[in-house]
Enzyme design. Sequence first.
Site, short mmCIF file in Angstrom:
data_model
loop_
_atom_site.label_atom_id
_atom_site.label_comp_id
_atom_site.label_asym_id
_atom_site.label_seq_id
_atom_site.Cartn_x
_atom_site.Cartn_y
_atom_site.Cartn_z
N ASP A 1 35.52 47.95 37.59
CA ASP A 1 35.85 48.85 38.71
C ASP A 1 37.25 48.61 39.25
O ASP A 1 37.69 49.30 40.17
CB ASP A 1 34.81 48.75 39.83
CG ASP A 1 34.66 47.33 40.37
OD1 ASP A 1 34.69 46.38 39.58
OD2 ASP A 1 34.46 47.19 41.60
N ASP B 1 38.22 40.74 45.17
CA ASP B 1 36.84 40.41 45.55
C ASP B 1 36.70 38.90 45.70
O ASP B 1 37.23 38.12 44.89
CB ASP B 1 35.87 40.90 44.48
CG ASP B 1 35.88 42.42 44.34
OD1 ASP B 1 36.61 43.07 45.12
OD2 ASP B 1 35.18 42.94 43.46
N HIS C 1 41.54 41.25 39.53
CA HIS C 1 40.63 40.64 38.55
C HIS C 1 40.19 41.70 37.56
O HIS C 1 40.43 42.89 37.76
CB HIS C 1 39.45 39.95 39.23
CG HIS C 1 38.55 40.86 40.01
ND1 HIS C 1 38.94 41.51 41.15
CD2 HIS C 1 37.25 41.22 39.81
CE1 HIS C 1 37.94 42.23 41.63
NE2 HIS C 1 36.91 42.08 40.83
#
Length: 309
Positions: free
Chosen positions: A67, A211, A63
Amino acid sequence: MDITFLGTGSGVPSKLRNVSSLVLEMHQERDEVWLFDCGEATQHQILNTPIKPRKINKIFITHIHGDHIFGLPGLLSSRSFQEGTSTLEIYGPKGVKEFIETALSVSQTHLRYTIKYFEVTDGVLFEDEQIKVTAMSLVHGVPSYGFLIEESDQIGPLLPTKLKEKGVQPGPIFQEIKNNEVMTLDDGTEIVREEVTGPDILGRKIAILGDTLPFDDVIEFVRDADLLVHEATFTHEDTKLAQQYNHSTSVQAAKIAKEANVKQLLLNHVSSRYQQDHLQQELEHLKEIIKHVTYVKDFDSYEVLKEGR
């Protein structure tokens, strides 16, 4: 197959954990190196390993949070200066191509190689005789994906005693027999491959998730994986915080792995709020759910093994 973790932290880098990135090396299987996510300073982390940026031929982005992508422009630029001239394939959600091309254009960076972009959607991303990669949407507030890497089964080893019974002597003919389901020898003898080979060697199965909040559908996606890489941003006592930020806890990840019959669970994307002694205590609790579970650290490497090999 070997996995090396370049960054195992979440959100922002810390002294002990850089932000997200890992490498899957398949030198023996297909002489390829794949990078999954590329957080800030990924190329600096690579300097502490034997990995060569020019050898990386595929990059998968789960994604587009910073980070997970802020290290891309620097890595792509350095690859040009390190004898990287071969085509690079980048798989990621919508927006990855725009981010990269904008950064390269504004910085007037000119690459010595071609980038092929593939926008990730649910389903098979590519497949050949050796391997298949499938993507699945996760739940994270922005488009986030998990990747399933499945190695094809291999024909079992030839059984010399069976071949000897049929009058076949060692030599180049062994490979011909293995390449053909049925083969007729010069003397008319018919060789059926499955009669002279051992059981098929089962391919390995790796799941690498971006995530995500935990949800039931992911269990079938990772079912029977030999190795699952799952985020564990928060520990169990911070379940409400995990829900608020669209992340998973270590216990939630362990329960998914247990339900899916995963052989080994590697937990990453760990918040810097937790000290090592706290994680060790959490790990003892997790082992009550699933035996083979580990909090990974930067530069940890794992060989992907098929159970029973």
